[in-house]
Design a protein around this motif. Sequence first.
Motif, PDB file in Angstrom:
ATOM      1  N   HIS A 149     -45.779 -49.798 -16.946  1.00 43.14           N
ATOM      2  CA  HIS A 149     -44.814 -49.895 -15.863  1.00 43.14           C
ATOM      3  C   HIS A 149     -43.661 -50.752 -16.384  1.00 43.14           C
ATOM      4  O   HIS A 149     -43.825 -51.955 -16.630  1.00 43.14           O
ATOM      5  CB  HIS A 149     -45.443 -50.546 -14.630  1.00 43.14           C
ATOM      6  CG  HIS A 149     -46.613 -49.793 -14.077  1.00 43.14           C
ATOM      7  ND1 HIS A 149     -46.499 -48.916 -13.020  1.00 43.14           N
ATOM      8  CD2 HIS A 149     -47.923 -49.779 -14.458  1.00 43.14           C
ATOM      9  CE1 HIS A 149     -47.688 -48.394 -12.757  1.00 43.14           C
ATOM     10  NE2 HIS A 149     -48.568 -48.901 -13.615  1.00 43.14           N
ATOM     11  N   GLY A 150     -42.505 -50.130 -16.592  1.00 48.80           N
ATOM     12  CA  GLY A 150     -41.410 -50.868 -17.186  1.00 48.80           C
ATOM     13  C   GLY A 150     -40.084 -50.166 -17.018  1.00 48.80           C
ATOM     14  O   GLY A 150     -39.981 -49.149 -16.318  1.00 48.80           O
ATOM     15  N   TYR A 151     -39.088 -50.705 -17.698  1.00 46.14           N
ATOM     16  CA  TYR A 151     -37.726 -50.180 -17.603  1.00 46.14           C
ATOM     17  C   TYR A 151     -37.182 -50.034 -19.015  1.00 46.14           C
ATOM     18  O   TYR A 151     -37.309 -50.953 -19.840  1.00 46.14           O
ATOM     19  CB  TYR A 151     -36.861 -51.140 -16.784  1.00 46.14           C
ATOM     20  CG  TYR A 151     -35.473 -50.635 -16.487  1.00 46.14           C
ATOM     21  CD1 TYR A 151     -35.278 -49.535 -15.665  1.00 46.14           C
ATOM     22  CD2 TYR A 151     -34.357 -51.265 -17.024  1.00 46.14           C
ATOM     23  CE1 TYR A 151     -33.999 -49.063 -15.378  1.00 46.14           C
ATOM     24  CE2 TYR A 151     -33.070 -50.803 -16.748  1.00 46.14           C
ATOM     25  CZ  TYR A 151     -32.898 -49.702 -15.919  1.00 46.14           C
ATOM     26  OH  TYR A 151     -31.631 -49.242 -15.643  1.00 46.14           O
ATOM     27  N   HIS A 152     -36.565 -48.899 -19.301  1.00 43.41           N
ATOM     28  CA  HIS A 152     -36.191 -48.556 -20.670  1.00 43.41           C
ATOM     29  C   HIS A 152     -35.193 -49.526 -21.289  1.00 43.41           C
ATOM     30  O   HIS A 152     -35.131 -49.659 -22.514  1.00 43.41           O
ATOM     31  CB  HIS A 152     -35.626 -47.132 -20.716  1.00 43.41           C
ATOM     32  CG  HIS A 152     -34.455 -46.919 -19.807  1.00 43.41           C
ATOM     33  ND1 HIS A 152     -33.163 -47.219 -20.160  1.00 43.41           N
ATOM     34  CD2 HIS A 152     -34.411 -46.448 -18.543  1.00 43.41           C
ATOM     35  CE1 HIS A 152     -32.360 -46.949 -19.147  1.00 43.41           C
ATOM     36  NE2 HIS A 152     -33.080 -46.469 -18.152  1.00 43.41           N
ATOM     37  N   ALA A 153     -34.407 -50.229 -20.470  1.00 46.29           N
ATOM     38  CA  ALA A 153     -33.428 -51.168 -21.013  1.00 46.29           C
ATOM     39  C   ALA A 153     -33.937 -52.611 -21.016  1.00 46.29           C
ATOM     40  O   ALA A 153     -33.195 -53.530 -21.361  1.00 46.29           O
ATOM     41  CB  ALA A 153     -32.120 -51.091 -20.213  1.00 46.29           C
ATOM     42  N   SER A 154     -35.181 -52.803 -20.652  1.00 46.24           N
ATOM     43  CA  SER A 154     -35.791 -54.138 -20.650  1.00 46.24           C
ATOM     44  C   SER A 154     -36.257 -54.498 -22.052  1.00 46.24           C
ATOM     45  O   SER A 154     -37.002 -53.742 -22.686  1.00 46.24           O
ATOM     46  CB  SER A 154     -36.984 -54.154 -19.686  1.00 46.24           C
ATOM     47  OG  SER A 154     -37.948 -55.106 -20.056  1.00 46.24           O
ATOM     48  N   MET A 155     -35.845 -55.661 -22.546  1.00 40.05           N
ATOM     49  CA  MET A 155     -36.242 -56.093 -23.883  1.00 40.05           C
ATOM     50  C   MET A 155     -37.759 -56.182 -24.005  1.00 40.05           C
ATOM     51  O   MET A 155     -38.343 -55.771 -25.008  1.00 40.05           O
ATOM     52  CB  MET A 155     -35.598 -57.439 -24.223  1.00 40.05           C
ATOM     53  CG  MET A 155     -34.117 -57.368 -24.491  1.00 40.05           C
ATOM     54  SD  MET A 155     -33.437 -58.904 -25.177  1.00 40.05           S
ATOM     55  CE  MET A 155     -33.383 -59.924 -23.707  1.00 40.05           C
ATOM     56  N   ALA A 156     -38.402 -56.723 -22.977  1.00 39.88           N
ATOM     57  CA  ALA A 156     -39.855 -56.892 -23.029  1.00 39.88           C
ATOM     58  C   ALA A 156     -40.568 -55.545 -23.007  1.00 39.88           C
ATOM     59  O   ALA A 156     -41.568 -55.335 -23.709  1.00 39.88           O
ATOM     60  CB  ALA A 156     -40.317 -57.770 -21.861  1.00 39.88           C
ATOM     61  N   THR A 157     -40.055 -54.608 -22.202  1.00 42.44           N
ATOM     62  CA  THR A 157     -40.656 -53.275 -22.159  1.00 42.44           C
ATOM     63  C   THR A 157     -40.537 -52.580 -23.504  1.00 42.44           C
ATOM     64  O   THR A 157     -41.507 -52.002 -24.013  1.00 42.44           O
ATOM     65  CB  THR A 157     -39.983 -52.410 -21.073  1.00 42.44           C
ATOM     66  OG1 THR A 157     -40.177 -53.026 -19.790  1.00 42.44           O
ATOM     67  CG2 THR A 157     -40.573 -51.013 -21.051  1.00 42.44           C
ATOM     68  N   VAL A 158     -39.365 -52.642 -24.098  1.00 43.95           N
ATOM     69  CA  VAL A 158     -39.142 -51.975 -25.383  1.00 43.95           C
ATOM     70  C   VAL A 158     -40.052 -52.551 -26.465  1.00 43.95           C
ATOM     71  O   VAL A 158     -40.553 -51.823 -27.324  1.00 43.95           O
ATOM     72  CB  VAL A 158     -37.653 -52.075 -25.775  1.00 43.95           C
ATOM     73  CG1 VAL A 158     -37.435 -51.601 -27.200  1.00 43.95           C
ATOM     74  CG2 VAL A 158     -36.802 -51.250 -24.820  1.00 43.95           C
ATOM     75  N   MET A 159     -40.298 -53.864 -26.425  1.00 49.31           N
ATOM     76  CA  MET A 159     -41.198 -54.471 -27.398  1.00 49.31           C
ATOM     77  C   MET A 159     -42.609 -53.892 -27.270  1.00 49.31           C
ATOM     78  O   MET A 159     -43.265 -53.576 -28.272  1.00 49.31           O
ATOM     79  CB  MET A 159     -41.229 -55.989 -27.226  1.00 49.31           C
ATOM     80  CG  MET A 159     -42.139 -56.692 -28.219  1.00 49.31           C
ATOM     81  SD  MET A 159     -41.901 -58.486 -28.243  1.00 49.31           S
ATOM     82  CE  MET A 159     -42.555 -58.952 -26.645  1.00 49.31           C
ATOM     83  N   VAL A 160     -43.081 -53.735 -26.038  1.00 49.93           N
ATOM     84  CA  VAL A 160     -44.418 -53.174 -25.819  1.00 49.93           C
ATOM     85  C   VAL A 160     -44.468 -51.709 -26.254  1.00 49.93           C
ATOM     86  O   VAL A 160     -45.439 -51.275 -26.892  1.00 49.93           O
ATOM     87  CB  VAL A 160     -44.827 -53.340 -24.343  1.00 49.93           C
ATOM     88  CG1 VAL A 160     -46.087 -52.519 -24.033  1.00 49.93           C
ATOM     89  CG2 VAL A 160     -45.063 -54.808 -24.022  1.00 49.93           C
ATOM     90  N   LEU A 161     -43.436 -50.951 -25.966  1.00 50.61           N
ATOM     91  CA  LEU A 161     -43.410 -49.542 -26.384  1.00 50.61           C
ATOM     92  C   LEU A 161     -43.409 -49.421 -27.905  1.00 50.61           C
ATOM     93  O   LEU A 161     -44.092 -48.550 -28.468  1.00 50.61           O
ATOM     94  CB  LEU A 161     -42.185 -48.840 -25.800  1.00 50.61           C
ATOM     95  CG  LEU A 161     -42.107 -48.740 -24.278  1.00 50.61           C
ATOM     96  CD1 LEU A 161     -40.872 -47.959 -23.861  1.00 50.61           C
ATOM     97  CD2 LEU A 161     -43.367 -48.117 -23.691  1.00 50.61           C
ATOM     98  N   CYS A 162     -42.670 -50.309 -28.566  1.00 52.52           N
ATOM     99  CA  CYS A 162     -42.659 -50.307 -30.027  1.00 52.52           C
ATOM    100  C   CYS A 162     -44.051 -50.603 -30.567  1.00 52.52           C
ATOM    101  O   CYS A 162     -44.512 -49.968 -31.515  1.00 52.52           O
ATOM    102  CB  CYS A 162     -41.645 -51.328 -30.539  1.00 52.52           C
ATOM    103  SG  CYS A 162     -41.475 -51.366 -32.334  1.00 52.52           S
ATOM    104  N   CYS A 163     -44.729 -51.550 -29.961  1.00 51.56           N
ATOM    105  CA  CYS A 163     -46.094 -51.890 -30.376  1.00 51.56           C
ATOM    106  C   CYS A 163     -47.014 -50.685 -30.214  1.00 51.56           C
ATOM    107  O   CYS A 163     -47.790 -50.358 -31.121  1.00 51.56           O
ATOM    108  CB  CYS A 163     -46.601 -53.066 -29.544  1.00 51.56           C
ATOM    109  SG  CYS A 163     -48.283 -53.594 -29.946  1.00 51.56           S
ATOM    110  N   LEU A 164     -46.935 -50.024 -29.080  1.00 54.79           N
ATOM    111  CA  LEU A 164     -47.775 -48.848 -28.843  1.00 54.79           C
ATOM    112  C   LEU A 164     -47.493 -47.748 -29.860  1.00 54.79           C
ATOM    113  O   LEU A 164     -48.420 -47.093 -30.356  1.00 54.79           O
ATOM    114  CB  LEU A 164     -47.542 -48.327 -27.428  1.00 54.79           C
ATOM    115  CG  LEU A 164     -48.195 -49.143 -26.311  1.00 54.79           C
ATOM    116  CD1 LEU A 164     -47.531 -48.850 -24.972  1.00 54.79           C
ATOM    117  CD2 LEU A 164     -49.690 -48.864 -26.243  1.00 54.79           C
TER     118      LEU A 164
END
Length: 211
Positions: A7-22
Amino acid sequence: MAAIKVHGYHASMATVMVLCCLNEKEVEYELVLVDLPTGAHKKPEYLALNPCGVVPTIQDGDLTLYESRAIIRYLAKKFQGQGTNFLGSTLSEEALVYQWCEVEGQSFNPPALSIVSQIVFVPMRGGSTDEAAVEMNVEKLEKVLDIYEERLSKSKYLAGDFFSLADLQHLPCTHYLVNACGKGDLISSRKHVNAWWEDISSRPTWKINFT
Protein backbone atom coordinates in the motif's frame (compact mmCIF):
# COMPACT_ATOMS: atom_id res chain seq x y z
CA MET A 1 2.35 -17.97 -2.73
CA ALA A 2 0.10 -14.90 -2.75
CA ALA A 3 1.70 -11.68 -3.86
CA ILE A 4 2.75 -9.23 -1.17
CA LYS A 5 0.48 -6.20 -1.13
CA VAL A 6 2.27 -2.85 -0.98
CA HIS A 7 0.00 0.00 0.00
CA GLY A 8 1.86 3.06 -1.21
CA TYR A 9 2.23 5.94 -3.61
CA HIS A 10 4.46 5.89 -6.68
CA ALA A 11 6.06 9.27 -5.92
CA SER A 12 6.78 8.44 -2.27
CA MET A 13 10.49 7.99 -1.54
CA ALA A 14 9.77 5.32 1.07
CA THR A 15 7.42 3.42 -1.25
CA VAL A 16 9.93 3.43 -4.09
CA MET A 17 12.63 2.08 -1.77
CA VAL A 18 10.42 -0.87 -0.83
CA LEU A 19 9.51 -1.55 -4.47
CA CYS A 20 13.19 -1.50 -5.40
CA CYS A 21 13.90 -4.01 -2.64
CA LEU A 22 11.13 -6.30 -3.85
CA ASN A 23 12.42 -6.12 -7.42
CA GLU A 24 15.98 -6.89 -6.26
CA LYS A 25 14.65 -9.90 -4.35
CA GLU A 26 12.56 -11.00 -7.37
CA VAL A 27 9.42 -11.14 -5.25
CA GLU A 28 5.95 -10.86 -6.73
CA TYR A 29 3.94 -7.94 -5.35
CA GLU A 30 0.81 -5.90 -5.94
CA LEU A 31 0.96 -2.11 -5.57
CA VAL A 32 -2.24 -0.82 -3.98
CA LEU A 33 -2.45 2.92 -4.61
CA VAL A 34 -2.78 5.18 -1.58
CA ASP A 35 -3.50 8.55 -3.17
CA LEU A 36 -1.56 10.97 -0.97
CA PRO A 37 -2.71 14.17 -2.74
CA THR A 38 -6.33 13.37 -1.86
CA GLY A 39 -5.47 12.46 1.73
CA ALA A 40 -6.19 8.74 1.38
CA HIS A 41 -3.44 7.98 3.91
CA LYS A 42 -5.42 9.80 6.62
CA LYS A 43 -8.73 8.07 5.98
CA PRO A 44 -10.09 5.39 8.36
CA GLU A 45 -9.62 2.56 5.85
CA TYR A 46 -5.88 3.17 5.64
CA LEU A 47 -5.42 4.13 9.29
CA ALA A 48 -6.80 0.70 10.17
CA LEU A 49 -3.68 -0.72 8.50
CA ASN A 50 -1.23 1.94 9.59
CA PRO A 51 -2.29 4.21 12.46
CA CYS A 52 0.67 6.50 11.74
CA GLY A 53 -0.93 7.47 8.43
CA VAL A 54 2.20 7.23 6.29
CA VAL A 55 3.19 5.05 3.35
CA PRO A 56 4.10 2.36 2.61
CA THR A 57 2.47 -0.51 4.45
CA ILE A 58 2.81 -4.12 3.34
CA GLN A 59 0.57 -7.10 3.87
CA ASP A 60 2.23 -10.49 3.63
CA GLY A 61 -0.23 -13.18 4.66
CA ASP A 62 -1.21 -12.45 8.25
CA LEU A 63 1.54 -9.86 8.70
CA THR A 64 0.87 -6.15 8.33
CA LEU A 65 4.07 -4.11 8.51
CA TYR A 66 4.89 -0.44 8.11
CA GLU A 67 8.02 1.79 8.25
CA SER A 68 10.08 1.31 5.10
CA ARG A 69 13.37 0.43 6.79
CA ALA A 70 11.66 -2.26 8.86
CA ILE A 71 9.97 -3.58 5.72
CA ILE A 72 13.17 -3.94 3.72
CA ARG A 73 14.90 -5.70 6.62
CA TYR A 74 12.01 -8.12 6.82
CA LEU A 75 12.15 -8.77 3.07
CA ALA A 76 15.93 -9.22 3.14
CA LYS A 77 15.59 -11.86 5.85
CA LYS A 78 12.52 -13.67 4.55
CA PHE A 79 13.89 -13.98 1.02
CA GLN A 80 17.56 -14.28 1.96
CA GLY A 81 18.20 -17.10 -0.50
CA GLN A 82 16.49 -15.34 -3.39
CA GLY A 83 17.61 -12.49 -5.62
CA THR A 84 20.15 -9.99 -4.33
CA ASN A 85 21.83 -10.92 -1.06
CA PHE A 86 21.44 -7.71 0.92
CA LEU A 87 22.99 -8.98 4.16
CA GLY A 88 26.33 -10.51 3.19
CA SER A 89 27.45 -14.05 3.87
CA THR A 90 28.86 -13.81 7.39
CA LEU A 91 27.72 -12.41 10.72
CA SER A 92 30.43 -9.75 10.51
CA GLU A 93 29.22 -8.63 7.08
CA GLU A 94 25.64 -8.50 8.32
CA ALA A 95 26.73 -6.41 11.30
CA LEU A 96 28.42 -3.92 8.96
CA VAL A 97 25.27 -3.73 6.85
CA TYR A 98 23.23 -2.79 9.92
CA GLN A 99 25.90 -0.35 11.06
CA TRP A 100 25.75 1.58 7.78
CA CYS A 101 21.96 1.35 7.75
CA GLU A 102 22.07 3.19 11.07
CA VAL A 103 24.52 5.75 9.70
CA GLU A 104 22.08 6.44 6.87
CA GLY A 105 19.12 6.74 9.21
CA GLN A 106 20.82 8.77 11.94
CA SER A 107 23.47 10.85 10.16
CA PHE A 108 22.77 11.02 6.41
CA ASN A 109 19.00 11.13 6.15
CA PRO A 110 18.17 13.96 8.60
CA PRO A 111 20.15 16.69 6.79
CA ALA A 112 19.51 15.22 3.33
CA LEU A 113 15.76 15.05 3.88
CA SER A 114 15.73 18.56 5.34
CA ILE A 115 17.38 19.87 2.17
CA VAL A 116 14.91 18.01 -0.06
CA SER A 117 11.97 19.20 2.03
CA GLN A 118 13.03 22.84 1.90
CA ILE A 119 13.79 22.90 -1.82
CA VAL A 120 11.10 20.57 -3.17
CA PHE A 121 8.25 19.92 -0.76
CA VAL A 122 7.86 23.25 1.05
CA PRO A 123 7.37 25.18 -2.24
CA MET A 124 4.97 22.48 -3.48
CA ARG A 125 2.79 23.27 -0.47
CA GLY A 126 2.90 26.99 -1.14
CA GLY A 127 5.70 27.88 1.26
CA SER A 128 9.09 29.48 0.77
CA THR A 129 12.45 27.75 1.01
CA ASP A 130 14.39 28.60 4.16
CA GLU A 131 17.81 29.18 2.60
CA ALA A 132 19.53 29.35 6.00
CA ALA A 133 18.16 25.92 6.87
CA VAL A 134 19.35 24.56 3.52
CA GLU A 135 22.85 25.98 4.07
CA MET A 136 23.05 24.59 7.61
CA ASN A 137 22.02 21.12 6.47
CA VAL A 138 24.35 21.17 3.47
CA GLU A 139 27.22 21.76 5.91
CA LYS A 140 26.06 18.83 8.04
CA LEU A 141 25.71 16.57 5.02
CA GLU A 142 29.13 17.50 3.69
CA LYS A 143 30.71 16.21 6.90
CA VAL A 144 28.83 12.93 6.59
CA LEU A 145 29.82 12.57 2.94
CA ASP A 146 33.46 13.13 3.84
CA ILE A 147 33.17 10.05 6.07
CA TYR A 148 31.59 8.18 3.16
CA GLU A 149 34.42 9.25 0.86
CA GLU A 150 36.97 7.72 3.21
CA ARG A 151 34.95 4.52 3.60
CA LEU A 152 34.30 4.14 -0.13
CA SER A 153 37.99 4.58 -0.91
CA LYS A 154 38.42 1.17 0.73
CA SER A 155 35.33 -0.73 -0.40
CA LYS A 156 33.04 -0.63 -3.42
CA TYR A 157 29.90 -0.33 -1.30
CA LEU A 158 29.28 0.89 2.22
CA ALA A 159 29.24 -2.46 3.98
CA GLY A 160 31.84 -4.13 1.78
CA ASP A 161 32.13 -5.29 -1.80
CA PHE A 162 28.45 -6.21 -2.18
CA PHE A 163 25.31 -4.10 -2.71
CA SER A 164 23.42 -4.15 0.58
CA LEU A 165 20.44 -2.68 2.38
CA ALA A 166 22.72 0.16 3.47
CA ASP A 167 23.25 1.25 -0.13
CA LEU A 168 19.59 0.73 -1.02
CA GLN A 169 18.46 3.02 1.78
CA HIS A 170 20.37 5.93 0.21
CA LEU A 171 18.73 5.73 -3.22
CA PRO A 172 15.51 7.76 -2.80
CA CYS A 173 16.78 10.81 -0.95
CA THR A 174 20.03 11.03 -2.90
CA HIS A 175 18.05 10.83 -6.13
CA TYR A 176 16.11 13.92 -5.09
CA LEU A 177 19.25 15.73 -3.93
CA VAL A 178 20.93 15.18 -7.28
CA ASN A 179 18.01 15.46 -9.67
CA ALA A 180 15.53 17.83 -8.02
CA CYS A 181 17.54 20.02 -5.65
CA GLY A 182 20.54 21.01 -7.73
CA LYS A 183 22.86 19.54 -5.11
CA GLY A 184 24.63 17.03 -7.32
CA ASP A 185 27.96 18.68 -6.52
CA LEU A 186 27.76 17.20 -3.03
CA ILE A 187 28.16 13.82 -4.71
CA SER A 188 30.21 14.58 -7.82
CA SER A 189 32.89 16.52 -5.92
CA ARG A 190 33.85 13.35 -4.03
CA LYS A 191 35.51 10.81 -6.31
CA HIS A 192 34.58 7.62 -4.48
CA VAL A 193 31.12 8.79 -3.41
CA ASN A 194 30.41 9.72 -7.02
CA ALA A 195 31.54 6.31 -8.33
CA TRP A 196 29.35 4.62 -5.71
CA TRP A 197 26.35 6.77 -6.61
CA GLU A 198 26.80 6.19 -10.35
CA ASP A 199 26.88 2.45 -9.63
CA ILE A 200 23.88 2.11 -7.32
CA SER A 201 21.66 4.58 -9.20
CA SER A 202 22.26 2.67 -12.44
CA ARG A 203 20.75 -0.56 -11.15
CA PRO A 204 17.82 -1.62 -13.36
CA THR A 205 15.61 -2.24 -10.31
CA TRP A 206 16.04 1.41 -9.38
CA LYS A 207 15.85 2.95 -12.84
CA ILE A 208 12.57 1.16 -13.58
CA ASN A 209 10.86 3.50 -11.11
CA PHE A 210 11.59 6.48 -13.35
CA THR A 211 10.78 5.12 -16.80
